[in-house]
Write an enzyme that holds these catalytic residues in place. Structure first.
Site, PDB file in Angstrom:
ATOM      1  N   ARG A  30      -1.483  17.833  11.660  1.00  0.00           N
ATOM      2  CA  ARG A  30      -0.606  16.987  10.841  1.00  0.00           C
ATOM      3  C   ARG A  30      -0.190  17.572   9.495  1.00  0.00           C
ATOM      4  O   ARG A  30      -0.709  18.562   9.042  1.00  0.00           O
ATOM      5  CB  ARG A  30      -1.261  15.634  10.625  1.00  0.00           C
ATOM      6  CG  ARG A  30      -2.588  15.633   9.899  1.00  0.00           C
ATOM      7  CD  ARG A  30      -3.044  14.178   9.743  1.00  0.00           C
ATOM      8  NE  ARG A  30      -4.350  14.037   9.141  1.00  0.00           N
ATOM      9  CZ  ARG A  30      -5.495  13.991   9.831  1.00  0.00           C
ATOM     10  NH1 ARG A  30      -5.492  14.114  11.136  1.00  0.00           N
ATOM     11  NH2 ARG A  30      -6.629  13.853   9.188  1.00  0.00           N
ATOM     12  N   ASP A  31       0.732  16.833   8.872  1.00  0.00           N
ATOM     13  CA  ASP A  31       1.201  17.058   7.508  1.00  0.00           C
ATOM     14  C   ASP A  31       1.989  18.369   7.355  1.00  0.00           C
ATOM     15  O   ASP A  31       1.670  19.217   6.509  1.00  0.00           O
ATOM     16  CB  ASP A  31       0.016  17.021   6.515  1.00  0.00           C
ATOM     17  CG  ASP A  31      -0.857  15.780   6.697  1.00  0.00           C
ATOM     18  OD1 ASP A  31      -0.339  14.777   7.228  1.00  0.00           O
ATOM     19  OD2 ASP A  31      -2.046  15.824   6.325  1.00  0.00           O
ATOM     20  N   TRP A  87      -9.947   8.642  -0.954  1.00  0.00           N
ATOM     21  CA  TRP A  87     -10.198   7.865   0.270  1.00  0.00           C
ATOM     22  C   TRP A  87     -11.526   7.132   0.248  1.00  0.00           C
ATOM     23  O   TRP A  87     -11.723   6.163   0.978  1.00  0.00           O
ATOM     24  CB  TRP A  87     -10.085   8.758   1.516  1.00  0.00           C
ATOM     25  CG  TRP A  87      -8.653   8.968   1.921  1.00  0.00           C
ATOM     26  CD1 TRP A  87      -7.959  10.141   1.905  1.00  0.00           C
ATOM     27  CD2 TRP A  87      -7.743   7.966   2.393  1.00  0.00           C
ATOM     28  NE1 TRP A  87      -6.660   9.926   2.319  1.00  0.00           N
ATOM     29  CE2 TRP A  87      -6.512   8.611   2.629  1.00  0.00           C
ATOM     30  CE3 TRP A  87      -7.842   6.598   2.617  1.00  0.00           C
ATOM     31  CZ2 TRP A  87      -5.381   7.916   3.095  1.00  0.00           C
ATOM     32  CZ3 TRP A  87      -6.720   5.906   3.077  1.00  0.00           C
ATOM     33  CH2 TRP A  87      -5.517   6.565   3.314  1.00  0.00           C
ATOM     34  N   TRP A 113       0.817  -1.220   0.000  1.00  0.00           N
ATOM     35  CA  TRP A 113       0.000   0.000   0.000  1.00  0.00           C
ATOM     36  C   TRP A 113       0.849   1.267   0.000  1.00  0.00           C
ATOM     37  O   TRP A 113       1.825   1.368   0.736  1.00  0.00           O
ATOM     38  CB  TRP A 113      -0.879  -0.003   1.252  1.00  0.00           C
ATOM     39  CG  TRP A 113      -1.509   1.315   1.542  1.00  0.00           C
ATOM     40  CD1 TRP A 113      -1.010   2.322   2.324  1.00  0.00           C
ATOM     41  CD2 TRP A 113      -2.761   1.786   1.053  1.00  0.00           C
ATOM     42  NE1 TRP A 113      -1.876   3.386   2.341  1.00  0.00           N
ATOM     43  CE2 TRP A 113      -2.962   3.077   1.580  1.00  0.00           C
ATOM     44  CE3 TRP A 113      -3.741   1.232   0.209  1.00  0.00           C
ATOM     45  CZ2 TRP A 113      -4.109   3.829   1.296  1.00  0.00           C
ATOM     46  CZ3 TRP A 113      -4.872   1.986  -0.065  1.00  0.00           C
ATOM     47  CH2 TRP A 113      -5.047   3.270   0.476  1.00  0.00           C
ATOM     48  N   MET A 114       0.406   2.256  -0.809  1.00  0.00           N
ATOM     49  CA  MET A 114       1.019   3.594  -0.792  1.00  0.00           C
ATOM     50  C   MET A 114      -0.092   4.633  -0.741  1.00  0.00           C
ATOM     51  O   MET A 114      -1.125   4.469  -1.388  1.00  0.00           O
ATOM     52  CB  MET A 114       1.843   3.782  -2.063  1.00  0.00           C
ATOM     53  CG  MET A 114       2.359   5.199  -2.270  1.00  0.00           C
ATOM     54  SD  MET A 114       3.429   5.345  -3.720  1.00  0.00           S
ATOM     55  CE  MET A 114       2.213   5.349  -5.040  1.00  0.00           C
ATOM     56  N   ASN A 115       0.109   5.729   0.034  1.00  0.00           N
ATOM     57  CA  ASN A 115      -0.744   6.910  -0.176  1.00  0.00           C
ATOM     58  C   ASN A 115       0.117   8.150  -0.405  1.00  0.00           C
ATOM     59  O   ASN A 115       1.004   8.100  -1.277  1.00  0.00           O
ATOM     60  CB  ASN A 115      -1.885   7.043   0.838  1.00  0.00           C
ATOM     61  CG  ASN A 115      -1.571   7.058   2.306  1.00  0.00           C
ATOM     62  OD1 ASN A 115      -1.185   6.033   2.857  1.00  0.00           O
ATOM     63  ND2 ASN A 115      -1.758   8.179   2.956  1.00  0.00           N
ATOM     64  N   ASP A 116      -0.137   9.246   0.284  1.00  0.00           N
ATOM     65  CA  ASP A 116       0.430  10.554  -0.081  1.00  0.00           C
ATOM     66  C   ASP A 116       1.922  10.547  -0.448  1.00  0.00           C
ATOM     67  O   ASP A 116       2.719   9.932   0.248  1.00  0.00           O
ATOM     68  CB  ASP A 116       0.340  11.534   1.102  1.00  0.00           C
ATOM     69  CG  ASP A 116      -0.961  11.497   1.835  1.00  0.00           C
ATOM     70  OD1 ASP A 116      -1.893  10.838   1.371  1.00  0.00           O
ATOM     71  OD2 ASP A 116      -1.041  12.126   2.907  1.00  0.00           O
ATOM     72  N   TRP A 129      -4.136   0.331   4.157  1.00  0.00           N
ATOM     73  CA  TRP A 129      -3.509   1.337   5.006  1.00  0.00           C
ATOM     74  C   TRP A 129      -3.141   0.725   6.366  1.00  0.00           C
ATOM     75  O   TRP A 129      -3.933  -0.026   6.941  1.00  0.00           O
ATOM     76  CB  TRP A 129      -4.488   2.504   5.186  1.00  0.00           C
ATOM     77  CG  TRP A 129      -3.907   3.687   5.890  1.00  0.00           C
ATOM     78  CD1 TRP A 129      -3.256   4.735   5.314  1.00  0.00           C
ATOM     79  CD2 TRP A 129      -3.932   3.931   7.300  1.00  0.00           C
ATOM     80  NE1 TRP A 129      -2.871   5.620   6.281  1.00  0.00           N
ATOM     81  CE2 TRP A 129      -3.269   5.158   7.507  1.00  0.00           C
ATOM     82  CE3 TRP A 129      -4.430   3.252   8.403  1.00  0.00           C
ATOM     83  CZ2 TRP A 129      -3.101   5.716   8.773  1.00  0.00           C
ATOM     84  CZ3 TRP A 129      -4.268   3.802   9.669  1.00  0.00           C
ATOM     85  CH2 TRP A 129      -3.610   5.020   9.839  1.00  0.00           C
ATOM     86  N   GLU A 155      -6.131  18.605   5.098  1.00  0.00           N
ATOM     87  CA  GLU A 155      -4.891  17.818   5.187  1.00  0.00           C
ATOM     88  C   GLU A 155      -3.857  18.341   4.190  1.00  0.00           C
ATOM     89  O   GLU A 155      -4.189  19.067   3.247  1.00  0.00           O
ATOM     90  CB  GLU A 155      -5.187  16.332   4.873  1.00  0.00           C
ATOM     91  CG  GLU A 155      -6.194  15.703   5.827  1.00  0.00           C
ATOM     92  CD  GLU A 155      -6.440  14.215   5.571  1.00  0.00           C
ATOM     93  OE1 GLU A 155      -6.489  13.471   6.553  1.00  0.00           O
ATOM     94  OE2 GLU A 155      -6.595  13.807   4.413  1.00  0.00           O
TER      95      GLU A 155
HETATM   96  C1  FRU Z   1      -3.895  12.152   3.770  1.00  0.00           C
HETATM   97  C2  FRU Z   1      -3.549  11.586   5.139  1.00  0.00           C
HETATM   98  C3  FRU Z   1      -2.706  12.569   5.916  1.00  0.00           C
HETATM   99  C4  FRU Z   1      -1.976  11.691   6.883  1.00  0.00           C
HETATM  100  C5  FRU Z   1      -1.742  10.443   6.072  1.00  0.00           C
HETATM  101  C6  FRU Z   1      -1.777   9.173   6.869  1.00  0.00           C
HETATM  102  O1  FRU Z   1      -4.176  11.204   2.804  1.00  0.00           O
HETATM  103  O2  FRU Z   1      -4.739  11.272   5.824  1.00  0.00           O
HETATM  104  O3  FRU Z   1      -3.441  13.606   6.524  1.00  0.00           O
HETATM  105  O4  FRU Z   1      -0.783  12.255   7.344  1.00  0.00           O
HETATM  106  O5  FRU Z   1      -2.750  10.422   5.069  1.00  0.00           O
HETATM  107  O6  FRU Z   1      -1.401   8.078   6.080  1.00  0.00           O
END
Ligand code: FRU
Length: 498
Positions: free
Chosen positions: A148-149, A300, A21-24, A48, A201
C-alpha cells in the site's frame, strides 16, 4: 461559518476537517496556482472507517478550503493512502496536452470479508474538483494483503514514472516504473535490517539540495512505522529516513552520508509522538523549487481516543525539507514554510535576560497565548537545565527542557492538560541536540492543541498534541543548577486561518 473553530481544542492555523475522522495526508499536488491536500477521511464518523479521500485547497499553504469528498469508497474497495501527479505530457491519455489530467494513484483496500490491497487510479480534468475512477482498475495487483501507499514521481533522468510502495508486513519498499501510469514493471526491493520497528507505511522518495547548493543533491527515502512492538523513537507511529542515491531502478543508501546512529541504520524524522505518514507535494513549480511536506499530527496508539469532536485529527504545519551537513554526515532539516509569517500579529521581544535558579513568567513582556510563534536563543552558561514552560495555567504546563550535560532537548507533556484518555499519551519525548556555538536556538509553534518545535534550523523537530484548558496561556522560562542567559526571545500571536 467561523463558529466551529471556537471549540476548545480546535487548531487555529492547522488544517482540520469541519467534522469527522481524518488520518494521513494524501495526493499532495500543486496545479494551476493551487495546493491540493487530500487526506484519509471517514465521511460518516469520528473514528477510522469508510476510508475515502477528503479534499482541501489552498493558494498559500496557510488558508485551506475544505471541498467535498474527492474519491469515495465503493462496494468493493475503501480508498487508502496514495499520491497524485499532474500528467503534463498526458502519458495516461486521460486528458489532453492542453488540459493535462491530474492523476491520483492510491491503494484499493478490499471491503470485508474480502482481503487484499492493490494500486488504482482516478483522474480529474477540472483542477481536482471532480474525480473519475479509472475503468481499468486495478493497475497493479500482486495478490498481496499488505501492499500500500503508492508514492509516484516523474523521474527526469530516465523519463518515466516511478512508484515507491510499501510491503508493510514484509518491512520492504518496492520500486516500479511505468511509461503511462497504467502499466507497471517491478524494479527492485529495498530493505534495512534494524529498521523493522513497526510495519512499513507511506513511503516518499525525493532528491534534496545539500547545504543549499542546488547542484549538489542526494536522494532521501522516507518510511513510516505503523503499529509494532517498538515503534518509532517516541513510541508508536513515526517516520524514519535514509540518505542515498536513486538511479531510476534502485535506492542505494550512502553510508558516508549516514554516520552511525544509536537508533540503527536510519535517522528519525521527528522526535515527538505526533508526526506520521508525512508526504511531500508533487509538481511544485521549478522556479519555487522547494520540497514541502505535511504529516498527520497523531499516533495510532491513541488516535481514535483524542478528546475532540465533531472532528478528530489535524495535519502539521507545512515544512520545507533540505539536507544539511552535520556530525560528518547529512541530516534532513525541516523548517516551517515562510508563508506562515503572514499570520503574525505584533511582535514582542526581549534580549539578554539572565536567570539564576528561577522561573520567570514572560507576561511582563506581554508574551503569552495559545496560538503563538516563538524564536528563542539561549546560552546555558553554567546551568544544568534551561527551558520553557508553555501553555501554563490551571496547574498545567507543557515543558521544553534542555539538559546541558546530556545535550538533549525534551518535550514533556505529562502535565499538559488532558492526558489520561489513553495510557500511551502522557510522556517525555527526547531528542539529541549538541550546543551550537554554546547556544540553543528554538523555533516553536503553539496552537490550541499542539506544539511543534524546530531546533537549530530544523535539524531536530519535536511535534506533539496537547490538550490544556483554553485559558492556560502563559509562557515561562526557567533555569536550574546555575545561571543561563536568554539572549533573544521573539514572539508573535498567530491569527486564525479560518
Ligand atoms: C497509515 C495507514 C496507511 C493506509 C491508511 C489507511 O496511517 O495505515 O498505511 O493506507 O492509513 O487509512
Amino acid at each position: 461559518t467561523t463558529a466551529p473553530y471556537q471549540e476548545t481544542f480546535r487548531p487555529q492555523f492547522h488544517f482540520t476537517p469541519k467534522e469527522n475522522w481524518m488520518n494521513d495526508p494524501n495526493g499532495l499536488v500543486y496545479h494551476n496556482g493551487e495546493y491540493h491536500m487530500f487526506y484519509q477521511y471517514n465521511p460518516y464518523g469520528d473514528k477510522w472507517g469508510h476510508m475515502s479521500w477528503g479534499h482541501a485547497i489552498s493558494k498559500d499553504l496557510v488558508h485551506w478550503e475544505e471541498q467535498k469528498v474527492a474519491i469515495p469508497e465503493d462496494e468493493e474497495y475503501m480508498i487508502f493512502s496514495g499520491s497524485a501527479v499532474v500528467d503534463h505530457h498526458n502519458t495516461s491519455g486521460f486528458g489532453t496536452k492542453d488540459n493535462p489530467p491530474m492523476v491520483a494513484i492510491y491503494t484499493g483496500h478490499k471491503q470485508e470479508p474480502e482481503k487484499g490491497q492493490d494500486q488504482q487510479l482516478a483522474y480529474s480534468l477540472d483542477n481536482g474538483r471532480t474525480w473519475t475512477k479509472y475503468a481499468g482498475n486495478p493497475v497493479l495487483d500482486e495478490g498481496m494483503e499488505n501492499f500500500r501507499d503508492p508514492k509516484v514521481i516523474w523521474h527526469e533522468e530516465s523519463e518515466q514514472w516511478i512508484m515507491v510502495v510499501a510491503l508493510s508486513t514484509d518491512y520492504k519498499i518496492a520500486f516500479y516504473s511505468s511509461p503511462n501510469l497504467k502499466d507497471w514493471t517491478f524494479l527492485s526491493h529495498f530493505e534495512s535490517p534494524g529498521s523493522e520497528l513497526g510495519i512499513w507505511e507511506c513511503p516518499d522518495l525525493f532528491a534534496l539540495p545539500i547545504d543549499g547548493d542546488e547542484d549538489k543533491r542526494k536522494w532521501v527515502l522516507e518510511v513510516d512505522l505503523g503499529a509494532g512492538e517498538e515503534g518509532s523513537v517516541a513510541g508508536g507511529s513515526g517516520g524514519l529516513y535514509f540518505v542515498g542515491e536513486f538511479d531510476g531502478k534502485q535506492f542505494i543508501p550512502d553510508e558516508d552520508a549516514m554516520p552511525e546512529s544509536e537508533s540503527g541504520p536510519h535517522q528519525w524524522v521527528d522526535y515527538g509522538k505526533d508526526f506520521y505518514a508525512a508526504v511531500s507535494w508533487s509538481d511544485v513549480p521549478e522556479e519555487d523549487g522547494r520540497r514541502i511536506w505535511v504529516g498527520w499530527m497523531n499516533n495510532w496508539q491513541y488516535a481514535q481516543e483524542l478528546p475532540t469532536s465533531p472532528w478528530r485529527s489535524s495535519q502539521s504545519i507545512p515544512r520545507t525539507l533540505e539536507l544539511a551537513s552535520h556530525d560528518g554526515g547529512l541530516k534532513m532539516v525541516q523548517e516551517p514554510v515562510d508563508e506562515l509569517q503572514t499570520l503574525r500579529g505584533e511582535q514582542k521581544s526581549l534580549s539578554n535576560l539572565t536567570v539564576t535558579n528561577d522561573t520567570r513568567s514572560l507576561a511582563d513582556w506581554n508574551i503569552q497565548g495559545k496560538a503563538l510563534e516563538m524564536k528563542v536563543t539561549f546560552t546555558p552558561g553554567n546551568a544544568e537545565v534551561v527551558g520553557l514552560n508553555l501553555r501554563t495555567g490551571n496547574d498545567e504546563k507543557t515543558v521544553l527542557r534542555y539538559d546541558v550535560s546530556e545535550e538533549t532537548l525534551a518535550l514533556d507533556r505529562t502535565q499538559s492538560g488532558q492526558v489520561d484518555f489513553h495510557a500511551d499519551f502522557p510522556g517525555v519525548h527526547v531528542a539529541p541536540l549538541p550546543l551550537d556555538n554554546g547556544q540553543v536556538e528554538l523555533h516553536v509553534f503553539i496552537d490550541w492543541s499542539s506544539v511543534e518545535v524546530f531546533a537549530h534550523d530544523g535539524v531536530v523537530a519535536i511535534s506533539d498534541k496537547i490538550f490544556p484548558q483554553p485559558d492556560s496561556e502563559g509562557v515561562e522560562v526557567f533555569v536550574e543548577g546555575g545561571s543561563a542567559t536568554f539572549d533573544r526571545i521573539e514572539a508573535w500571536p498567530l491569527k486564525s486561518i479560518w
